[in-house]
Design a protein around this motif. Structure first.
Motif, PDB file in Angstrom:
ATOM      1  N   ASP A   1      -3.674   4.153  -4.349  1.00 32.48           N
ATOM      2  CA  ASP A   1      -2.273   3.751  -4.525  1.00 32.48           C
ATOM      3  C   ASP A   1      -2.052   2.401  -3.857  1.00 32.48           C
ATOM      4  OD1 ASP A   1      -1.638   5.982  -5.923  1.00 32.48           O
ATOM      5  OD2 ASP A   1      -0.250   6.830  -4.466  1.00 32.48           O
ATOM      6  N   LYS A   2      -1.193   1.616  -4.460  1.00 33.71           N
ATOM      7  CA  LYS A   2      -0.901   0.300  -3.888  1.00 33.71           C
ATOM      8  C   LYS A   2       0.522  -0.101  -4.252  1.00 33.71           C
ATOM      9  CE  LYS A   2      -2.646  -4.494  -3.707  1.00 33.71           C
ATOM     10  NZ  LYS A   2      -2.764  -4.564  -2.254  1.00 33.71           N
ATOM     11  N   THR A   3       1.197  -0.738  -3.304  1.00 34.32           N
ATOM     12  CA  THR A   3       2.530  -1.279  -3.538  1.00 34.32           C
ATOM     13  C   THR A   3       2.439  -2.804  -3.535  1.00 34.32           C
ATOM     14  OG1 THR A   3       3.596   0.613  -2.473  1.00 34.32           O
ATOM     15  CG2 THR A   3       4.900  -1.395  -2.688  1.00 34.32           C
ATOM     16  N   VAL A   4       2.974  -3.421  -4.578  1.00 36.36           N
ATOM     17  CA  VAL A   4       2.904  -4.880  -4.707  1.00 36.36           C
ATOM     18  C   VAL A   4       4.321  -5.432  -4.792  1.00 36.36           C
ATOM     19  CG1 VAL A   4       2.067  -6.818  -6.092  1.00 36.36           C
ATOM     20  CG2 VAL A   4       0.686  -4.740  -5.899  1.00 36.36           C
TER      21      VAL A   4
ATOM     22  N   SER B   1      -0.815 -15.161   0.041  1.00 33.00           N
ATOM     23  CA  SER B   1      -1.842 -14.515   0.858  1.00 33.00           C
ATOM     24  C   SER B   1      -2.411 -13.260   0.201  1.00 33.00           C
ATOM     25  CB  SER B   1      -1.265 -14.146   2.228  1.00 33.00           C
ATOM     26  OG  SER B   1      -0.148 -13.289   2.082  1.00 33.00           O
ATOM     27  N   ASP B   2      -1.761 -12.779  -0.875  1.00 35.39           N
ATOM     28  CA  ASP B   2      -2.234 -11.579  -1.569  1.00 35.39           C
ATOM     29  C   ASP B   2      -3.314 -11.985  -2.563  1.00 35.39           C
ATOM     30  OD1 ASP B   2      -2.655  -9.246  -2.940  1.00 35.39           O
ATOM     31  OD2 ASP B   2      -0.551  -8.842  -3.379  1.00 35.39           O
ATOM     32  N   SER B   3      -4.557 -11.758  -2.185  1.00 34.28           N
ATOM     33  CA  SER B   3      -5.687 -12.170  -3.023  1.00 34.28           C
ATOM     34  C   SER B   3      -6.117 -11.082  -4.009  1.00 34.28           C
ATOM     35  CB  SER B   3      -6.881 -12.547  -2.129  1.00 34.28           C
ATOM     36  OG  SER B   3      -7.267 -11.451  -1.317  1.00 34.28           O
ATOM     37  N   SER B   4      -5.472  -9.904  -3.944  1.00 29.03           N
ATOM     38  CA  SER B   4      -5.842  -8.815  -4.835  1.00 29.03           C
ATOM     39  C   SER B   4      -5.479  -9.147  -6.282  1.00 29.03           C
ATOM     40  CB  SER B   4      -5.130  -7.530  -4.409  1.00 29.03           C
ATOM     41  OG  SER B   4      -5.302  -6.517  -5.380  1.00 29.03           O
ATOM     42  N   SER B   5      -6.298  -8.664  -7.204  1.00 28.24           N
ATOM     43  CA  SER B   5      -6.021  -8.888  -8.625  1.00 28.24           C
ATOM     44  C   SER B   5      -5.034  -7.868  -9.188  1.00 28.24           C
ATOM     45  CB  SER B   5      -7.330  -8.827  -9.428  1.00 28.24           C
ATOM     46  OG  SER B   5      -7.926  -7.540  -9.303  1.00 28.24           O
ATOM     47  N   VAL B   6      -4.727  -6.831  -8.392  1.00 24.29           N
ATOM     48  CA  VAL B   6      -3.793  -5.793  -8.854  1.00 24.29           C
ATOM     49  C   VAL B   6      -2.405  -6.403  -9.024  1.00 24.29           C
ATOM     50  CG1 VAL B   6      -2.666  -3.612  -8.279  1.00 24.29           C
ATOM     51  CG2 VAL B   6      -5.075  -3.940  -7.743  1.00 24.29           C
ATOM     52  N   GLY B   7      -1.835  -6.265 -10.205  1.00 23.53           N
ATOM     53  CA  GLY B   7      -0.481  -6.749 -10.460  1.00 23.53           C
ATOM     54  C   GLY B   7      -0.382  -8.196 -10.883  1.00 23.53           C
ATOM     55  N   ASN B   8      -1.513  -8.835 -11.180  1.00 18.89           N
ATOM     56  CA  ASN B   8      -1.445 -10.251 -11.561  1.00 18.89           C
ATOM     57  C   ASN B   8      -0.670 -10.459 -12.865  1.00 18.89           C
ATOM     58  OD1 ASN B   8      -2.789 -11.146  -9.327  1.00 18.89           O
ATOM     59  ND2 ASN B   8      -4.758 -11.483 -10.345  1.00 18.89           N
TER      60      ASN B   8
ATOM     61  N   THR C   1      -1.181   3.031  -9.368  1.00 18.76           N
ATOM     62  CA  THR C   1      -2.159   4.082  -9.113  1.00 18.76           C
ATOM     63  C   THR C   1      -3.381   3.792  -9.963  1.00 18.76           C
ATOM     64  OG1 THR C   1      -0.434   5.723  -8.641  1.00 18.76           O
ATOM     65  CG2 THR C   1      -2.619   6.560  -9.192  1.00 18.76           C
ATOM     66  N   ASN C   2      -4.525   3.707  -9.297  1.00 18.37           N
ATOM     67  CA  ASN C   2      -5.769   3.321  -9.979  1.00 18.37           C
ATOM     68  C   ASN C   2      -5.583   2.020 -10.749  1.00 18.37           C
ATOM     69  OD1 ASN C   2      -7.110   5.670  -9.067  1.00 18.37           O
ATOM     70  ND2 ASN C   2      -6.234   6.855 -10.747  1.00 18.37           N
ATOM     71  N   SER C   3      -4.901   1.069 -10.091  1.00 18.37           N
ATOM     72  CA  SER C   3      -4.653  -0.287 -10.614  1.00 18.37           C
ATOM     73  C   SER C   3      -3.730  -0.308 -11.829  1.00 18.37           C
ATOM     74  CB  SER C   3      -5.971  -0.991 -10.962  1.00 18.37           C
ATOM     75  OG  SER C   3      -6.797  -1.102  -9.823  1.00 18.37           O
TER      76      SER C   3
END
Length: 378
Positions: free
Chosen positions: A261-264, A271-278, A308-310
């Protein structure tokens, strides 16, 4: 004489009409009342598909005495709602909505939860947080466990309800806020992911033992422990669940399972380098720019996406501006609705709140795969 009889019949007829009207009025009210089934003074709501029936006792919703208790007064306010709603969604993987009845936690009292959330002392060895080592720098023992939420899942046995399982959420701090002296300045101590995860696994059997020690909790009912990472105090978004395990009996716990799980927060920070939510970030940025060009009084627009699960599972956006007339509100709300259809995702439910600095003006909602938004003017 005929006039008297006529008057009498008119009075009788009028009375009959009133009686019939009252009869149909109360029949209609009975039809419109929430549907419940009685179980020895306990009632069950009849909820829609995919939702739990819930427990009503003596005409009142059965609330938890320990709800809202925290180890410290500091915390991210967004976490409270996300923590509870997320836990209920997680519970559906273990306790099916068509078979089980949801009940707010009734077995952990407020005194018990307060004791568990305290620091350990010689007189309270069951507390989940470590003893205070007296330090006021980075070597101090932080408060790891911020709050607990109990959810009970019942089954019907004849006219009775029986506890069949529990889900307990454990909210862990990623940052502990403390004072070096009473009423002094706030200091912030970061808790590493490694330390947080290790400490959560360490206290889980201890927590299970205390839950099973409560009156009415059988030693062999399944208890699911779900670990939640709180967001830092100043974060716009909430935290997320990161792992779970199940105790089927005693204090034995199954292997821990990771929860992706992730909240964006949108627009995403540099600073958010994650690809989730691009992709969602690109769409929201275009949405924000579009409505700002239409209505230049916008003070800000942000959104919080849950993944959830990207995969996006929900988005809540807030647009803050200033209005000077009702026609402005209506025109802007209609434009926002059309822009949202164009730029925001349709695969997940989206809620948009349009507000001024002081009050909410309009709430727009769209369920998954719907083509338009419904608008509620406040």
């Amino acid at each position: 004489m005929k006039r008297i009889k006529l008057k009498t019949w008119l009075i009788i007829g009028a009375g009959a009409i009133i009686v019939l009207a009252l009869f149909f009025f109360f029949m209609n009210r009975a039809t419109m009342s929430p549907s419940v089934s009685k179980t020895k003074g306990v009632q069950l709501t009849q909820n829609s598909a995919g939702q739990y029936q819930t427990v009503i006792k003596d005409g009142h919703y059965l609330t938890s005495a320990a709800r809202g208790l925290t180890a410290t007064s500091q915390g991210n306010q967004v976490d409270t709602k996300d923590f509870e709603s997320g836990l209920l969604n997680l519970a559906k993987n273990h306790f099916k909505t068509g078979r089980y009845i949801f009940q707010e936690g009734q077995y952990l009292s407020s005194d018990t939860v307060n004791g568990l959330l305290s620091r350990q002392t010689d007189s309270n060895l069951t507390a989940l947080n470590p003893k205070d080592n007296g330090k006021t720098d980075s070597s101090r023992e932080p408060i790891y466990v911020q709050s607990l939420t109990e959810q009970d899942f019942m089954t019907k046995e004849g006219s009775n309800l029986k506890l069949a399982g529990m889900v307990v959420g454990v909210a862990m701090n990623t940052q502990d806020v403390y004072q070096k002296e009473q009423y002094g300045a706030n200091y912030y101590q970061s808790i590493s992911e490694e330390a947080r995860i290790a400490y959560g696994k360490k206290i889980a059997p201890k927590l299970i033992k205390q839950i099973r020690a409560q009156t009415g909790v059988a030693k062999n009912i399944p208890i699911v422990i779900a670990m939640y990472a709180n967001a830092p105090e100043d974060s716009l978004g909430g935290g997320a669940f990161y792992s779970e395990a199940t105790s089927k009996s005693g204090t034995n716990i199954s292997a821990w399972t990771n929860i992706d799980d992730k909240t964006v927060v949108f627009p995403k920070e540099s600073s958010d380098s994650s690809s989730v939510g691009n992709d969602e970030n690109t769409g929201f940025t275009n949405f924000k720019n579009d409505i700002a060009n239409f209505f230049p009084n916008i003070a800000g627009a942000t959104a919080i996406g849950h993944f959830t699960n990207s995969k996006l599972t929900s988005m809540k956006a807030t647009v803050t501006t200033q209005f000077y007339s009702q026609t402005e509100i209506e025109a802007f709300a209609n434009y926002v609705a059309s822009a949202a259809v164009k730029f925001l995702p349709s695969s997940a439910p989206v809620q948009i709140t349009i507000k001024t600095a002081n009050e909410t003006q309009v709430i727009l909602n769209r369920k998954s795969d719907e083509k338009s938004y419904t608008m509620i003017y406040m």
